[in-house]
Every structure is written in C-alpha cells, then in structure tokens.
Design a protein around this motif. Structure first.
Motif, PDB file in Angstrom:
ATOM      1  N   ASP A 211       0.844  -1.182   0.000  1.00  0.00           N
ATOM      2  CA  ASP A 211       0.000   0.000   0.000  1.00  0.00           C
ATOM      3  C   ASP A 211       0.893   1.250   0.000  1.00  0.00           C
ATOM      4  OD1 ASP A 211      -1.567   2.185   0.876  1.00  0.00           O
ATOM      5  OD2 ASP A 211      -2.962   0.828   1.886  1.00  0.00           O
ATOM      6  N   VAL A 212       0.912   1.949  -1.143  1.00  0.00           N
ATOM      7  CA  VAL A 212       1.806   3.101  -1.286  1.00  0.00           C
ATOM      8  C   VAL A 212       1.452   4.200  -0.280  1.00  0.00           C
ATOM      9  CG1 VAL A 212       2.507   4.950  -2.863  1.00  0.00           C
ATOM     10  CG2 VAL A 212       2.337   2.598  -3.706  1.00  0.00           C
ATOM     11  N   GLY A 213       0.160   4.437  -0.088  1.00  0.00           N
ATOM     12  CA  GLY A 213      -0.261   5.461   0.874  1.00  0.00           C
ATOM     13  C   GLY A 213       0.226   5.132   2.279  1.00  0.00           C
ATOM     14  N   GLU A 256       3.515   9.763  -7.366  1.00  0.00           N
ATOM     15  CA  GLU A 256       4.832   9.582  -7.993  1.00  0.00           C
ATOM     16  C   GLU A 256       5.369   8.173  -7.759  1.00  0.00           C
ATOM     17  OE1 GLU A 256       5.971  14.204  -7.198  1.00  0.00           O
ATOM     18  OE2 GLU A 256       7.444  12.705  -6.570  1.00  0.00           O
ATOM     19  N   ILE A 257       5.192   7.690  -6.538  1.00  0.00           N
ATOM     20  CA  ILE A 257       5.689   6.343  -6.222  1.00  0.00           C
ATOM     21  C   ILE A 257       4.867   5.295  -6.979  1.00  0.00           C
ATOM     22  CG2 ILE A 257       5.922   4.634  -4.361  1.00  0.00           C
ATOM     23  CD1 ILE A 257       6.741   7.006  -2.544  1.00  0.00           C
ATOM     24  N   MET A 258       3.572   5.523  -7.065  1.00  0.00           N
ATOM     25  CA  MET A 258       2.711   4.613  -7.824  1.00  0.00           C
ATOM     26  C   MET A 258       3.173   4.566  -9.295  1.00  0.00           C
ATOM     27  SD  MET A 258       0.235   2.576  -7.360  1.00  0.00           S
ATOM     28  CE  MET A 258      -0.892   2.998  -6.037  1.00  0.00           C
ATOM     29  N   LEU A 262       4.357   1.318 -11.439  1.00  0.00           N
ATOM     30  CA  LEU A 262       3.643   0.885 -12.646  1.00  0.00           C
ATOM     31  C   LEU A 262       4.540   0.935 -13.876  1.00  0.00           C
ATOM     32  CD1 LEU A 262       0.208   2.594 -11.964  1.00  0.00           C
ATOM     33  CD2 LEU A 262       0.784   0.169 -11.733  1.00  0.00           C
ATOM     34  N   GLY A 263       5.600   1.740 -13.810  1.00  0.00           N
ATOM     35  CA  GLY A 263       6.535   1.807 -14.930  1.00  0.00           C
ATOM     36  C   GLY A 263       6.080   2.769 -15.998  1.00  0.00           C
TER      37      GLY A 263
END
Ligand code: ADP
Ligand code: MG
Length: 266
Positions: A211-213, A256-258, A262-263
């Motif tokens: 979970d990025v958040g 940004e991290i997401m 995802l590339g």
C-alpha cells in the motif's frame, strides 16, 4: 523506467553509526532445478537507526528475502549486511519480526503469548507481565488479556502479534505486510498505533507493504523496488507533510511512487 542508478547512500543520510543497518553490494538468489533465480541484485542501502523505513515493490521483487537477510535467517550469496559493528552471519538477535498472520500459540492466553518471549530471554515473570500488560493497554487490549487467540478478531490478533514482537524490546522491528489481512478501518487504526508505539521505543523499523499510501504515511523514508531481479529504484526521505493524508504533498508523493511501480506508459 530504463536503466537507472540510484545513489542510495547519498539520499539516505550518510551519518555512520554501528546501530544503522548497512546493506552493501548484496545479491541473493535461490537454487532451483533450472539454475539460480536471482531474487536481489546489487542492493546498497543504509537503514538509519531509530528510523521508520518503508519498502514497496511488486510481488516477487525480494522484499521478504531482504528482511530475512537482515534477520540473519539466510546469508546473501554476495555482499554483506552489517549491524551493531559486525557482519550478520547468523540469526540477528536484535531483530523481531511481524508477519501478515500473527501465528499465536492457540493454547495460550493473549497475555501468555506476549510474556513467553521475554520470559524465555531471562526477564523475570513479573517484569515481563508488567511490560506485556502495558503494551497491550496501549493497543486497547487490556480487557482481553485472558482471552485465547480463537476468540480474537483479525485486527486484535495482529495487535497481539505486534505487541509480542515489541515485548522483546528489539532494536530492529521487521514488518512484512503486517496489515495485509485486516479490514481497511482496522488498518488505519493499526497504522497509528504502530507509529505511536515505535516512536516511543526508538526502534528501527523496516516495514514492507503493498500500500503506497501506507508507506508514505508511516515511513520517514520510502524505498521503491522493481522486480525481476529485485533492485532498488528509488529511496527518498519523506517530508513532515506526509503525516497528513489530505496534504497535496502526500497525494503527489503517493502518485509519484505509484507511477514508479507501474513503470513507463502506465
Ligand atoms: P517478495 O516478498 O517481494 O514478494 P520474495 O523475497 O518472497 O519476494 O521472493 C523473491 C524471489 O525469490 C521470487 O522470485 C521468489 O519466487 C523467490 N523465492 C523466494 N523464496 C524462495 C525459496 N525459498 N526458494 C526458491 N525461490 C524463492
Ligand atoms: Mg513477501
């Protein structure tokens, strides 16, 4: 994302302390029938003592393997891991681990599940019980100290798992997707409870999550990994505003991290 070299040491503050965890040129793999599967390739990281670091990355990128290496449960094929002024070449006593499922002893009460670790490490029964009761009260479990694991909700069981790890007063707490199995509301409460508990204790935390958040909220730094083989593609300190899930900093950083995960072209 293409080829990308991250000077992690430069991003990750360069202060030296033997309490930091130094991962140097670490590669690791598993031998199988079709040769060696490379799980981690040339990892260089410094986990600052007393800091909360989160790791995000796709399934199979070697996050659990990295925690195993820090815990000394496996040895890297190359490179080294240092902590406390020595190279980790066997089980690292400074570490306690928390997994997705807490694996409590079903025949023991909540209190006994927490007390047994410190008692086995030579802490007196009285001190161990006092500490266990204090920690259990901090996560709202004072009323269920006599209950058995099957009587607990998933969130309560995971709280016991976390308290059991902290009862050992570990210098390092390794958490591998600890909240993946609990409902969304419980998860939010657990995040705040863990944050408060480790802030108080000064424990060094390495926290793996999908979970990025969660990573942005909890981490003082967030490490992003890519898979096949596992590499570090980014490591960044979080600003104070990451503590506010409604701030534009939080929303933008998570996005940004997401994107990194995802590339390109995602
Ligand atoms: P993550 O936790 O990021 O999902 P892991 O560290 O569990 O990744 O796994 C990294 C890679 O190593 C994967 O390709 C996985 O299949 C492989 N792997 C992990 N553990 C073993 C093992 N005990 N034997 C063989 N391969 C393994
Ligand atoms: Mg894993």
């Amino acid at each position: 994302m293409g080829e990308m070299t991250v000077d992690v040491a430069a991003v990750n503050r360069p202060e030296t302390s033997s309490d930091n965890i130094y991962i140097e040129n670490v590669s690791h793999g598993y031998r199988g029938r079709h040769g060696t599967v490379i799980a981690l390739e040339d990892i260089n990281l410094v986990f600052q003592a007393g800091e909360f670091t989160c790791i995000v990355g796709p399934s199979g990128c070697g996050k659990s393997t990295l925690l195993d290496l820090v815990a000394g449960l496996q040895q890297p094929l190359s490179g080294s891991i240092r902590h406390g002024g020595r190279i980790i070449d066997g089980p690292n006593e400074a570490c306690a681990m928390v997994f997705q499922q807490p694996a409590l002893f079903p025949w023991m009460s909540v209190l006994e599940n927490v007390v047994i670790g410190p008692a086995a490490h030579g802490i007196s029964r009285r001190d161990a019980e006092e500490r266990a009761r204090l920690l259990l009260s901090k996560v709202g479990l004072s009323k269920v100290t006599g209950a058995f694991p099957h009587e607990l909700s998933g969130g309560m069981a995971q709280r016991v798992g976390i308290v059991r790890a902290l009862a050992l007063d570990p210098a390092i707490l390794l958490m591998d997707e600890p909240f993946a199995a609990v409902d969304a509301q419980t998860r939010i409460r657990l995040q705040d409870e863990v944050k408060a508990l480790v802030e108080e204790s000064g424990t060094t935390v390495i926290f793996v999550t999908h979970d990025v958040g969660e990573a942005v909220y909890l981490g003082a730094s967030v490490i992003v990994m890519s898979g096949g083989p596992g590499r570090v593609i980014s490591c960044r300190p979080m600003e104070e505003a990451s503590n506010d899930k409604r701030s534009s900093y939080f929303v933008e950083t998570a996005a940004e991290i997401m994107d990194m995960l995802l590339g390109p072209g995602a």
